[in-house]
Design an enzyme around this catalytic site. Structure first.
Site, PDB file in Angstrom:
ATOM      1  N   HIS A 122       0.869  -1.177   0.000  1.00  0.00           N
ATOM      2  CA  HIS A 122       0.000   0.000   0.000  1.00  0.00           C
ATOM      3  C   HIS A 122       0.910   1.233   0.000  1.00  0.00           C
ATOM      4  O   HIS A 122       2.020   1.188   0.545  1.00  0.00           O
ATOM      5  CB  HIS A 122      -0.834  -0.049   1.277  1.00  0.00           C
ATOM      6  CG  HIS A 122      -1.935   0.946   1.380  1.00  0.00           C
ATOM      7  ND1 HIS A 122      -1.723   2.245   1.779  1.00  0.00           N
ATOM      8  CD2 HIS A 122      -3.274   0.840   1.163  1.00  0.00           C
ATOM      9  CE1 HIS A 122      -2.885   2.894   1.809  1.00  0.00           C
ATOM     10  NE2 HIS A 122      -3.834   2.061   1.436  1.00  0.00           N
ATOM     11  N   ASP A 199       2.929  -4.647   8.151  1.00  0.00           N
ATOM     12  CA  ASP A 199       1.711  -3.857   7.982  1.00  0.00           C
ATOM     13  C   ASP A 199       0.540  -4.831   8.123  1.00  0.00           C
ATOM     14  O   ASP A 199       0.274  -5.634   7.234  1.00  0.00           O
ATOM     15  CB  ASP A 199       1.746  -3.207   6.588  1.00  0.00           C
ATOM     16  CG  ASP A 199       0.413  -2.552   6.218  1.00  0.00           C
ATOM     17  OD1 ASP A 199      -0.584  -2.737   6.941  1.00  0.00           O
ATOM     18  OD2 ASP A 199       0.379  -1.881   5.171  1.00  0.00           O
ATOM     19  N   GLN A 202      -4.587  -5.310   6.890  1.00  0.00           N
ATOM     20  CA  GLN A 202      -5.545  -6.248   6.302  1.00  0.00           C
ATOM     21  C   GLN A 202      -5.468  -7.641   6.924  1.00  0.00           C
ATOM     22  O   GLN A 202      -6.151  -8.553   6.469  1.00  0.00           O
ATOM     23  CB  GLN A 202      -5.331  -6.356   4.784  1.00  0.00           C
ATOM     24  CG  GLN A 202      -5.534  -5.060   4.019  1.00  0.00           C
ATOM     25  CD  GLN A 202      -6.979  -4.563   4.019  1.00  0.00           C
ATOM     26  OE1 GLN A 202      -7.915  -5.314   4.339  1.00  0.00           O
ATOM     27  NE2 GLN A 202      -7.174  -3.305   3.675  1.00  0.00           N
ATOM     28  N   LYS A 225     -10.554  -0.699  10.588  1.00  0.00           N
ATOM     29  CA  LYS A 225     -10.667  -1.885   9.730  1.00  0.00           C
ATOM     30  C   LYS A 225     -10.997  -3.130  10.555  1.00  0.00           C
ATOM     31  O   LYS A 225     -11.194  -4.205  10.017  1.00  0.00           O
ATOM     32  CB  LYS A 225      -9.364  -2.108   8.958  1.00  0.00           C
ATOM     33  CG  LYS A 225      -9.102  -1.010   7.917  1.00  0.00           C
ATOM     34  CD  LYS A 225      -7.936  -1.362   7.039  1.00  0.00           C
ATOM     35  CE  LYS A 225      -7.347  -0.168   6.343  1.00  0.00           C
ATOM     36  NZ  LYS A 225      -8.084   0.240   5.141  1.00  0.00           N
ATOM     37  N   CYS A 363      -4.700   2.476  -3.737  1.00  0.00           N
ATOM     38  CA  CYS A 363      -3.480   2.997  -3.077  1.00  0.00           C
ATOM     39  C   CYS A 363      -2.307   2.042  -3.270  1.00  0.00           C
ATOM     40  O   CYS A 363      -1.501   1.843  -2.342  1.00  0.00           O
ATOM     41  CB  CYS A 363      -3.688   3.254  -1.594  1.00  0.00           C
ATOM     42  SG  CYS A 363      -4.882   4.526  -1.265  1.00  0.00           S
TER      43      CYS A 363
HETATM   44  N1  PMP Z   1      -1.872  -0.867   4.564  1.00  0.00           N
HETATM   45  C1  PMP Z   1      -2.795  -1.600   3.950  1.00  0.00           C
HETATM   46  C2  PMP Z   1      -2.431  -2.962   3.435  1.00  0.00           C
HETATM   47  C3  PMP Z   1      -4.081  -1.085   3.807  1.00  0.00           C
HETATM   48  O1  PMP Z   1      -5.013  -1.814   3.186  1.00  0.00           O
HETATM   49  C4  PMP Z   1      -4.396   0.199   4.311  1.00  0.00           C
HETATM   50  C5  PMP Z   1      -5.780   0.815   4.153  1.00  0.00           C
HETATM   51  N2  PMP Z   1      -6.353   0.630   2.916  1.00  0.00           N
HETATM   52  C6  PMP Z   1      -3.378   0.919   4.956  1.00  0.00           C
HETATM   53  C7  PMP Z   1      -2.139   0.342   5.065  1.00  0.00           C
HETATM   54  C8  PMP Z   1      -3.621   2.265   5.521  1.00  0.00           C
HETATM   55  O2  PMP Z   1      -4.496   2.208   6.593  1.00  0.00           O
HETATM   56  P1  PMP Z   1      -5.084   3.529   7.230  1.00  0.00           P
HETATM   57  O3  PMP Z   1      -5.632   4.341   6.106  1.00  0.00           O
HETATM   58  O4  PMP Z   1      -6.138   3.045   8.165  1.00  0.00           O
HETATM   59  O5  PMP Z   1      -3.961   4.219   7.932  1.00  0.00           O
END
Ligand code: PMP
Length: 404
Positions: A122, A199, A202, A225, A363
């Site tokens: 991401h 990270d 997910q 999430k 993203c």
């Molecule tokens: N890493 C991953 C794999 C994600 O899917 C996301 C959110 N789509 C993020 C980081 C960022 O998370 P947040 O916007 O809650 O900070």
């Protein structure tokens, strides 16, 4: 076994209609819906508890502090950290990664040093490292993937040099659903004396997490999430690493003593928590974690796996269907394109049928480049989703195909 009918009753928003159709919410990778217990906890705290935390001698402040610190206990147990000092509250995964990228690169990296990330990250696990790279003159190295969307572990092994200082990888891809073998990856990194940030944005909502078993050095996830509120998240860090890193931001809470000549910093984890924390959010996140823990993370994982398998086989039957991400170990995320229908058209038209999916690059633009596409339609699942909803999605796609 999960009783999905009862569970759905805990989530009032799931009984909404959209354009006269029952809502089919398949955008859980972006954010999950909140059970009544979480919303009630927020309301209750503002109505009956609210006061700023720490150092307050009065009743409400002590009560709010208690809830906030109990939340840290809950999270510590949930991910099986060694101690509550290792649980830092942040705004979410993005802030957690920024914290590590900033503080780690400052304390432990010099010009020419390297960070290893993967091709399926991401943006929030790429850009903070690029920003650190600009400040510190460090380099990013990228673990490639195969066509199924799995990391190439042999290539990963080859990326290590004497300049590798940290590995920062996603546990589960938000586009492909690939579950990366992070335990093995941590062990490989440790053979080189290199720490690992995972990270878990997910993974934490879907897979039981044991940071001591994974032996990762840092682990990041977001409250929103995992059925909690927005604006709160977690950075787990091994105490030895958090001790070595300088503070992230300066302000109240993170200090021990301040004078114009010299400031000393607070103990862990407060050293990394400048300013008034989101104490309502932390408590509500703990309530969300209590909720999923009561269902059982193993049960959630098992149910969602079966639902993912069902969705994969159902969608694969559609002519012209191309699914991105067919890893052997895959969880709760299905990205696809159908024929030459643009992802945005598909998403917009599915919305008219009451089906909420996400479209675009999610993203993860570098991953899109690797796949040779601009974007996908993404259905991402939660334990409150059902086979009937997958059928509605598949029927919807069939209908739209005929329209085109
Ligand atoms: N890493 C991953 C794999 C994600 O899917 C996301 C959110 N789509 C993020 C980081 C960022 O998370 P947040 O916007 O809650 O900070």
């Amino acid at each position: 076994m999960l009783n999905i009918k009862d569970i759905r009753n805990d989530f009032p928003i799931l009984s909404l209609s959209v354009y006269g159709k029952p809502l089919v919410y398949l955008d859980n990778g972006a954010t999950t819906q909140k059970p009544r217990a979480v919303v009630d906890a927020i309301t209750n705290e503002y109505y009956n508890v609210n006061a700023n935390v720490h150092r307050g001698v009065h009743f409400l402040s002590q009560k709010a502090t208690e809830l906030h610190e109990q939340a840290r206990e809950t999270i510590h147990t949930f991910i099986h950290a060694k101690s509550t000092s290792e649980i830092v509250f942040t705004r979410g995964t993005t802030e957690s990664v920024n914290l590590v990228a900033t503080c780690f690169s400052e304390a432990c990296m010099n010009e020419g040093d390297e960070v290893i990330v993967s091709a399926m990250e991401h943006h929030s696990n790429i850009v903070p490292w690029q920003m650190a790279a600009q400040r510190r003159g460090i380099r990013l190295k990228v673990i490639p993937i195969n066509d199924k969307g799995e990391l190439l572990l042999d290539e990963y092994r080859k990326l290590f040099t004497e300049r590798t200082r940290i590995v920062s990888v996603t546990h589960v891809s938000n586009v492909l659903g690939t579950v990366n073998p992070v335990k093995e990856m941590v062990s490989i990194a440790h053979e080189h004396g290199v720490p690992v940030l995972i990270d878990g944005a997910q993974s934490a909502p879907h897979i039981p997490i044991d940071v001591q078993d994974l032996d990762c050095d840092f682990f990041a996830f977001s409250g929103h999430k995992i059925y909690g509120p927005t604006g709160i998240g977690v950075l787990y860090g091994k105490e030895e690493w958090l001790d070595r890193l300088p503070p992230y931001q300066g302000g109240g809470e993170m200090i021990q003593h301040v004078s114009f000549e010299k400031t000393t910093f607070n103990e862990l984890p407060y050293k990394f928590e400048a300013g008034t924390p989101d104490y309502v959010g932390s408590h509500a996140l703990a309530v969300a974690i209590d909720y999923v823990s009561a269902l059982g993370m193993d049960n959630i994982h098992q149910y969602e796996r079966q639902l993912t398998d069902y969705a994969m086989s159902k969608l694969q039957q559609i002519e012209g269907m191309r699914i991105y991400g067919t890893a052997d170990d895959k969880d709760a995320v299905i990205s696809f394109l159908v024929g030459n229908i643009h992802h945005l058209d598909m998403g917009t038209l599915l919305d008219r049928l009451g089906i909420a999916v996400r479209t675009g690059h999610h993203c993860a633009e570098p991953l899109m480049h690797r796949l040779g596409i601009e974007g996908t339609v993404r259905a991402s699942l939660a334990f409150y989703n059902t086979r009937e909803e997958i059928d509605i999605l598949a029927d919807g796609i069939q209908r739209l195909k005929q329209m085109f």
